[in-house]
Write a protein that holds these residues in place. Structure first.
Motif, PDB file in Angstrom:
ATOM      1  N   PHE A  23       0.789  -1.233   0.000  1.00  0.00           N
ATOM      2  CA  PHE A  23       0.000   0.000   0.000  1.00  0.00           C
ATOM      3  C   PHE A  23       0.823   1.286   0.000  1.00  0.00           C
ATOM      4  CE2 PHE A  23      -3.696  -2.589   0.698  1.00  0.00           C
ATOM      5  CZ  PHE A  23      -4.753  -1.824   0.242  1.00  0.00           C
ATOM      6  N   CYS A  24       2.054   1.238   0.453  1.00  0.00           N
ATOM      7  CA  CYS A  24       2.817   2.494   0.582  1.00  0.00           C
ATOM      8  C   CYS A  24       2.874   3.214  -0.766  1.00  0.00           C
ATOM      9  CB  CYS A  24       4.238   2.215   1.063  1.00  0.00           C
ATOM     10  SG  CYS A  24       5.222   3.726   1.017  1.00  0.00           S
ATOM     11  N   PRO A  25       2.312   4.415  -0.876  1.00  0.00           N
ATOM     12  CA  PRO A  25       2.262   5.113  -2.166  1.00  0.00           C
ATOM     13  C   PRO A  25       3.634   5.613  -2.614  1.00  0.00           C
ATOM     14  CG  PRO A  25       1.386   6.515  -0.429  1.00  0.00           C
ATOM     15  CD  PRO A  25       1.657   5.188   0.204  1.00  0.00           C
TER      16      PRO A  25
ATOM     17  N   TYR B  75      12.636   8.371   2.698  1.00  0.00           N
ATOM     18  CA  TYR B  75      11.599   8.702   1.705  1.00  0.00           C
ATOM     19  C   TYR B  75      10.173   8.659   2.236  1.00  0.00           C
ATOM     20  CZ  TYR B  75      15.738   7.884  -1.006  1.00  0.00           C
ATOM     21  OH  TYR B  75      17.012   7.932  -1.456  1.00  0.00           O
ATOM     22  N   CYS B  76       9.960   7.975   3.368  1.00  0.00           N
ATOM     23  CA  CYS B  76       8.607   7.895   3.929  1.00  0.00           C
ATOM     24  C   CYS B  76       8.101   9.299   4.241  1.00  0.00           C
ATOM     25  CB  CYS B  76       8.633   7.047   5.209  1.00  0.00           C
ATOM     26  SG  CYS B  76       7.177   7.341   6.229  1.00  0.00           S
ATOM     27  N   LYS B  77       6.911   9.623   3.716  1.00  0.00           N
ATOM     28  CA  LYS B  77       6.380  10.976   3.917  1.00  0.00           C
ATOM     29  C   LYS B  77       5.429  11.050   5.091  1.00  0.00           C
ATOM     30  CE  LYS B  77       6.291  11.745  -0.979  1.00  0.00           C
ATOM     31  NZ  LYS B  77       5.481  12.271  -2.070  1.00  0.00           N
ATOM     32  N   GLY B  78       5.198   9.918   5.727  1.00  0.00           N
ATOM     33  CA  GLY B  78       4.384   9.942   6.943  1.00  0.00           C
ATOM     34  C   GLY B  78       2.895  10.041   6.703  1.00  0.00           C
ATOM     35  N   CYS B  79       2.415   9.498   5.582  1.00  0.00           N
ATOM     36  CA  CYS B  79       0.995   9.644   5.260  1.00  0.00           C
ATOM     37  C   CYS B  79       0.115   8.777   6.172  1.00  0.00           C
ATOM     38  CB  CYS B  79       0.734   9.267   3.809  1.00  0.00           C
ATOM     39  SG  CYS B  79       1.026   7.524   3.462  1.00  0.00           S
ATOM     40  N   GLY B  80       0.681   7.696   6.717  1.00  0.00           N
ATOM     41  CA  GLY B  80      -0.076   6.854   7.647  1.00  0.00           C
ATOM     42  C   GLY B  80      -0.903   5.765   6.993  1.00  0.00           C
ATOM     43  N   ILE B  81      -0.791   5.623   5.690  1.00  0.00           N
ATOM     44  CA  ILE B  81      -1.583   4.592   5.004  1.00  0.00           C
ATOM     45  C   ILE B  81      -1.199   3.199   5.515  1.00  0.00           C
ATOM     46  CG2 ILE B  81      -1.911   3.457   2.742  1.00  0.00           C
ATOM     47  CD1 ILE B  81      -1.939   6.292   1.514  1.00  0.00           C
ATOM     48  N   CYS B  82       0.097   2.981   5.704  1.00  0.00           N
ATOM     49  CA  CYS B  82       0.551   1.664   6.180  1.00  0.00           C
ATOM     50  C   CYS B  82      -0.094   1.341   7.534  1.00  0.00           C
ATOM     51  CB  CYS B  82       2.073   1.613   6.263  1.00  0.00           C
ATOM     52  SG  CYS B  82       2.799   2.961   7.205  1.00  0.00           S
ATOM     53  N   ALA B  83      -0.093   2.333   8.433  1.00  0.00           N
ATOM     54  CA  ALA B  83      -0.660   2.117   9.768  1.00  0.00           C
ATOM     55  C   ALA B  83      -2.150   1.818   9.672  1.00  0.00           C
ATOM     56  CB  ALA B  83      -0.413   3.343  10.637  1.00  0.00           C
TER      57      ALA B  83
HETATM   58  S1  SF4 Z   1       3.631   6.425   6.367  1.00  0.00           S
HETATM   59 FE1  SF4 Z   1       3.728   4.330   5.667  1.00  0.00          FE
HETATM   60  S2  SF4 Z   1       2.577   4.303   3.779  1.00  0.00           S
HETATM   61 FE2  SF4 Z   1       3.015   6.458   4.216  1.00  0.00          FE
HETATM   62  S3  SF4 Z   1       4.899   6.877   3.164  1.00  0.00           S
HETATM   63 FE3  SF4 Z   1       5.506   6.237   5.185  1.00  0.00          FE
HETATM   64  S4  SF4 Z   1       5.854   4.072   5.011  1.00  0.00           S
HETATM   65 FE4  SF4 Z   1       4.710   4.659   3.193  1.00  0.00          FE
END
Ligand code: SF4
Ligand code: SF4
Lengths: 385, 99
Positions: free
Chosen positions: B55-57, B76-84
């Motif tokens: 799922f990580c975009p 590179y993780c932007k912290g969108c939270g989709i993974c969580a």
């Molecule tokens: S928060 Fe999770 S889904 Fe979002 S960019 Fe980081 S690792 Fe990927």
């Protein structure tokens, strides 16, 4: 073969002879006949191309950009509000350096709602990085589509081939339609250096930091400068093969002229008859037709106008809050040049499709000839007060 | 123009392609600097389903092997939270970023 065809169909034939591989279009009066004919040509197998019906002009250009980036010779056509709707994508096509050719039928912008001609639609797209060719007759329309690909594919910038609504688009004229085998000799298949290819994946148009963005812009300007040479060279080669030579500008009886009229598109072709008539009456007048507006033919304009007594510009367009746009550009071209700067008269005429007849042009010329200087920056011709 | 996964070196316009295409890898461009929340995997609870990885975009979750919990690439993780959000056992916690 000589055919009597509408300006719109001259565009369709130009695309057919260029063997375009993709067409994505949305219909808009007065462009509709162009794509209608192309859809027939693709349906009956005359033209081997993929025709995509899209839901808007923005998508038409987006789709055209995609096919051009994947290495196809891509074509579309639009007009007025349609061109305005694809504006964002116009930047994308030029910035991505894609040699797309598009026909734009010059139609005035709404409101007031209108379908008749003037140049404000295409001139609003002046600064997007597209080359702009203003055609004077249906023959030039057909030839300019073929030439458009020939030049665009060398300089990697898109070309907009422009024709007046109705005055050309829906008017039948005799047009020499060359044999496709001869056109093949002039225009070889498109072979891009970089293209979208699943076997050689690349990123296109990704984030460009301040360290390199400006250099890309510099390179676009260099390409525009190079295009001036390529347009002249290819226009000459085209002339050798097909008997019709094209350049950045066309001079008509300018040699010993005191007064030079500057015009573009069909106003310029109509003006030739006026120049003939005034010459017969002993007046030393000539015409400079600006065919290519981008890249702007600065050197040619300076060379032709330098030392004349008067310059008269007819604009079928207006930059609100300034003047006619060709007038402004011609004046600007002169500022840093050496030599004599003749007084310039900037007339605005024919907005929204009001006819610019020989009589109108003659009255403009006579008005300028009898005055020493223009009384204002805009001289409105025919406005009812 | 030279590039590797770390950097792109461009002298100037003469050294560049005409098209702004394939200037090199985006790998050198550490896009994580704007992250406010950071996903942290509790590896003891992870069932190695790799749903987060799918799922990580931003493709910021690395797959190591089937028997190892995936690893988040914090460059590179932007912290969108989709993974969580997607983790079926809720073993990814979004924690406040400290700088
Ligand atoms: S928060 Fe999770 S889904 Fe979002 S960019 Fe980081 S690792 Fe990927
Ligand atoms: S989604 Fe959750 S459980 Fe599945 S691999 Fe990722 S962290 Fe582990």
């Amino acid at each position: 073969m000589k055919k009597v065809i509408l300006g719109d169909h001259a565009v369709s034939y130009g695309a057919l002879l260029s063997r375009v591989q993709t067409i994505a279009a949305y219909p808009i009066t007065p462009q509709t006949l162009i794509v209608e004919r192309l859809s027939e040509m693709t349906a009956n197998g005359e033209l081997k191309a993929i025709f995509t019906k899209v839901e808007s002009e923005h998508s038409a250009m987006a789709s055209t950009i995609g096919s051009s980036a994947s290495g196809a010779r891509a074509f579309t056509a639009t007009s007025a509000q349609g061109l305005a709707l694809m504006h964002e994508m116009l930047h994308w096509a030029a910035g991505a350096r894609l040699p797309i050719v598009m026909a734009n039928v010059n139609r005035a912008m709404a409101p007031g709602w209108t379908i008749w001609t003037d140049q404000n639609d295409s001139l609003s797209a002046r600064d997007v990085g597209w080359m702009q060719i203003y055609c004077q007759d249906n023959q030039e329309v057909l030839d300019s589509i073929i030439l458009g690909y020939k030049v665009s594919e060398q300089v990697n910038l898109p070309t907009m081939v422009i024709l007046d609504a109705f005055v050309l688009s829906h008017t039948a004229e005799g047009v020499d339609v060359p044999d496709i085998e001869d056109v093949d000799k002039f225009l070889p298949p498109y072979k891009p250096e970089i293209k979208m290819d699943i076997n050689d994946p690349r990123s296109f148009g990704a984030l460009t930091s301040p360290d390199v963005y400006m250099e890309f812009r510099y390179k676009m300007q260099q390409a525009m400068d190079k295009a001036k040479e390529v347009i002249v060279e290819e226009g000459k080669k085209f002339g050798d093969m097909f008997g019709r030579k094209y350049g950045l500008v066309e001079e008509y009886k300018t040699e010993d002229a005191d007064t030079i009229l500057i015009a573009s598109a069909t106003v310029a072709s109509t003006a030739k008859a006026v120049i003939d008539e005034m010459r017969e009456a002993g007046l030393k007048v000539g015409l400079l037709r600006i065919r290519v507006f981008r890249p702007f033919p600065t050197e040619e304009v300076i060379r032709v106008l330098n030392g004349r007594k008067k310059v008269v510009v007819i604009d079928r367009n207006i930059s609100f809050g300034k003047t006619g746009i060709f007038f402004d550009e011609v004046k600007g071209a002169f500022y840093n040049s050496e030599g004599n700067k003749p007084p310039m008269f900037g007339y605005i005429a024919g907005l929204g499709g009001r006819d610019v007849t020989p009589k109108v042009i003659k009255e403009i010329m006579e008005d300028a000839i009898k005055k020493d200087k223009p009384e204002s920056e805009i001289l409105w011709k025919g406005v009812k007060l | 123009m030279k590039h590797d996964d770390k950097d792109i070196k461009i002298k100037g316009a003469s050294d560049m392609p005409e098209m702004p295409a394939s200037l090199g890898s985006m790998a050198h461009n550490k896009t994580a600097s704007w992250r406010n929340l950071k996903p942290v995997i509790d590896e003891s609870k992870c069932i190695k389903c790799f749903i987060c990885w799918k799922f990580c975009p931003d493709a910021a979750i690395d797959f190591i092997d089937e028997n190892t919990p995936p690893k988040i690439n914090y460059d590179y993780c932007k912290g969108c939270g989709i993974c969580a959000h997607e983790c079926p056992v809720k073993c990814i916690e979004m924690v406040e970023e400290e700088r």
